[in-house]
Design a protein around this motif. Sequence first.
Motif, PDB file in Angstrom:
ATOM      1  N   VAL A 275     -16.800  -3.831 -26.684  1.00  0.00           N
ATOM      2  CA  VAL A 275     -15.470  -4.332 -27.033  1.00  0.00           C
ATOM      3  C   VAL A 275     -15.670  -5.324 -28.178  1.00  0.00           C
ATOM      4  N   PHE A 276     -15.054  -5.042 -29.315  1.00  0.00           N
ATOM      5  CA  PHE A 276     -15.372  -5.720 -30.576  1.00  0.00           C
ATOM      6  C   PHE A 276     -14.077  -6.282 -31.169  1.00  0.00           C
ATOM      7  N   VAL A 277     -13.980  -7.599 -31.225  1.00  0.00           N
ATOM      8  CA  VAL A 277     -12.803  -8.258 -31.810  1.00  0.00           C
ATOM      9  C   VAL A 277     -13.005  -8.448 -33.309  1.00  0.00           C
ATOM     10  N   THR A 278     -12.004  -8.085 -34.091  1.00  0.00           N
ATOM     11  CA  THR A 278     -12.062  -8.323 -35.538  1.00  0.00           C
ATOM     12  C   THR A 278     -10.643  -8.508 -36.078  1.00  0.00           C
ATOM     13  N   HIS A 279     -10.535  -9.243 -37.180  1.00  0.00           N
ATOM     14  CA  HIS A 279      -9.252  -9.339 -37.877  1.00  0.00           C
ATOM     15  C   HIS A 279      -9.245  -8.415 -39.085  1.00  0.00           C
ATOM     16  N   ASP A 280     -10.397  -7.774 -39.348  1.00  0.00           N
ATOM     17  CA  ASP A 280     -10.599  -6.953 -40.531  1.00  0.00           C
ATOM     18  C   ASP A 280     -10.333  -5.485 -40.201  1.00  0.00           C
ATOM     19  N   VAL A 281      -9.249  -4.930 -40.724  1.00  0.00           N
ATOM     20  CA  VAL A 281      -8.878  -3.544 -40.441  1.00  0.00           C
ATOM     21  C   VAL A 281      -9.945  -2.580 -40.943  1.00  0.00           C
ATOM     22  N   ASP A 282     -10.517  -2.854 -42.115  1.00  0.00           N
ATOM     23  CA  ASP A 282     -11.561  -1.971 -42.646  1.00  0.00           C
ATOM     24  C   ASP A 282     -12.770  -1.927 -41.712  1.00  0.00           C
ATOM     25  N   GLU A 283     -13.139  -3.077 -41.151  1.00  0.00           N
ATOM     26  CA  GLU A 283     -14.251  -3.115 -40.200  1.00  0.00           C
ATOM     27  C   GLU A 283     -13.905  -2.316 -38.946  1.00  0.00           C
TER      28      GLU A 283
ATOM     29  N   VAL B  90       2.067  -1.475 -37.610  1.00  0.00           N
ATOM     30  CA  VAL B  90       0.734  -0.878 -37.797  1.00  0.00           C
ATOM     31  C   VAL B  90       0.559  -0.450 -39.252  1.00  0.00           C
ATOM     32  N   SER B  91       1.591   0.114 -39.842  1.00  0.00           N
ATOM     33  CA  SER B  91       1.529   0.523 -41.252  1.00  0.00           C
ATOM     34  C   SER B  91       1.244  -0.664 -42.154  1.00  0.00           C
ATOM     35  N   GLU B  92       1.920  -1.780 -41.894  1.00  0.00           N
ATOM     36  CA  GLU B  92       1.712  -2.988 -42.701  1.00  0.00           C
ATOM     37  C   GLU B  92       0.318  -3.565 -42.480  1.00  0.00           C
ATOM     38  N   LEU B  93      -0.164  -3.495 -41.238  1.00  0.00           N
ATOM     39  CA  LEU B  93      -1.507  -3.996 -40.937  1.00  0.00           C
ATOM     40  C   LEU B  93      -2.565  -3.188 -41.677  1.00  0.00           C
ATOM     41  N   ILE B  94      -2.396  -1.873 -41.710  1.00  0.00           N
ATOM     42  CA  ILE B  94      -3.333  -1.001 -42.431  1.00  0.00           C
ATOM     43  C   ILE B  94      -3.259  -1.278 -43.921  1.00  0.00           C
ATOM     44  N   GLY B  95      -2.056  -1.508 -44.416  1.00  0.00           N
ATOM     45  CA  GLY B  95      -1.876  -1.754 -45.838  1.00  0.00           C
ATOM     46  C   GLY B  95      -1.722  -0.462 -46.613  1.00  0.00           C
ATOM     47  N   SER B  96      -1.647  -0.610 -47.917  1.00  0.00           N
ATOM     48  CA  SER B  96      -1.463   0.554 -48.784  1.00  0.00           C
ATOM     49  C   SER B  96      -2.775   1.326 -48.919  1.00  0.00           C
ATOM     50  N   ASN B  97      -2.679   2.474 -49.542  1.00  0.00           N
ATOM     51  CA  ASN B  97      -3.852   3.315 -49.816  1.00  0.00           C
ATOM     52  C   ASN B  97      -4.601   3.744 -48.565  1.00  0.00           C
ATOM     53  N   SER B  98      -3.900   4.348 -47.655  1.00  0.00           N
ATOM     54  CA  SER B  98      -4.538   4.870 -46.445  1.00  0.00           C
ATOM     55  C   SER B  98      -5.622   5.892 -46.782  1.00  0.00           C
ATOM     56  N   ALA B  99      -5.372   6.671 -47.850  1.00  0.00           N
ATOM     57  CA  ALA B  99      -6.363   7.680 -48.244  1.00  0.00           C
ATOM     58  C   ALA B  99      -7.690   7.037 -48.614  1.00  0.00           C
ATOM     59  N   LEU B 100      -7.632   5.904 -49.337  1.00  0.00           N
ATOM     60  CA  LEU B 100      -8.868   5.216 -49.701  1.00  0.00           C
ATOM     61  C   LEU B 100      -9.546   4.605 -48.475  1.00  0.00           C
ATOM     62  N   LYS B 101      -8.736   4.140 -47.521  1.00  0.00           N
ATOM     63  CA  LYS B 101      -9.322   3.585 -46.300  1.00  0.00           C
ATOM     64  C   LYS B 101     -10.034   4.667 -45.487  1.00  0.00           C
ATOM     65  N   MET B 102      -9.647   5.914 -45.694  1.00  0.00           N
ATOM     66  CA  MET B 102     -10.342   7.013 -45.036  1.00  0.00           C
ATOM     67  C   MET B 102     -11.818   7.059 -45.455  1.00  0.00           C
TER      68      MET B 102
END
Length: 370
Positions: A192-200, A234-246
């Motif tokens: 169980v891993f807590v983070t504030h970083d969506v990319d992580e 959730v969309s706002e948390l992910i931010g723009s450029n979902s394709a790049l986050k892939m």
Amino acid sequence: MIKFESVTKKYTNRNMAAVNNVNLHIKEGEICMLVGPSGSGKTTVMKMINKLIKPNSGEIFIDGKNIEEIDSIELRLNIGYIIQDIGLFPHMTIFQNIAIVPTELGWEKDKIEERVDELLELMELDPQIYRSKKPRELSGGQKQRVGVARALAGNPKIMLMDEPFGALDPITRAKLQNEFLIIQEKIRKTIVFVTHDVDEAIKMGDKIAVLKEGSIVQFATPSEILSNPANDFVSELIGSNSALKMMNLIKCESIMQKVYTIDANLSFEEAKKMFLQFNVEQMVVAEKGVKKKYYIEFKEALKKQGKVSEMKKEIVNKITIKATVQDALSEMFSTGKKYIFIEDGSREIKGIVTMDNLLKVVSDYGNMDI
């Protein structure tokens, strides 16, 4: 493995519940990322697993057993816990820090020594060098590795990680994330891993629980969350450029090309024939008894005379098989190379990724409608 059933936590000085009717099922061997803004209840949820915080209502189960039926000390000794500031005891040696839980569990001295050395080697810290050092003698990344080793010392089934890489610089952080994913393949802990970083969260998690104001608003795989966010939050948390986050979902091991090996004693004339035969631009040099890894380039072989061993270059532009496409791009930019070697957990070169590979992947995902 870990199950929350209608768990709520309220504090008397707050109008809103810190954790509100949480239902969550984390399977054995999964990495579950808890992500959300400050005050969303991430750390509270995690700390309830080892009874550092007790809920007002609801039940928490581990392996089907209600944790209220388990002695708190016994429970905590069987759960690894890693925090951002690591919390190594400064007056103790690295050996003593790692040996704390096995000692409390009553292990024999020989078994403890064997376990400490095993974990130091797993963390790529030579036991002969690091056993007797004090925490002040280590870099931030080394301290974090020791923190992971200490959490694993008692061989717990569960590990709780509270922003463990948050205080590290971006380069060290990315490296430790990748190395931890390699370690996880070997140890298969429930994490169980807590983070504030969506990319992580996207990069590290098998599942992601997105929290808002104490409630879980979405619990799904990283791919599902990127492609189908549950709501605007959730969309706002992910931010723009979902394709790049892939790009954080694609590991180098899935796109790397085969790397060929050439004997150090061959002539460049023979090397040229091999380059043409395999249609590659780089080959790894095989040299008996040499620990460092070297390579040669086709463009060099065209211009030089002599043996391969005389013109080899040390491989410094390399990343692990668990590194992402985004990591590979970043490393290429920092080294100025249009290719990067891929190594496994044993530091053996397993493949190569070129800029052309990466651009094709980025282009393919950039054109997706997700």
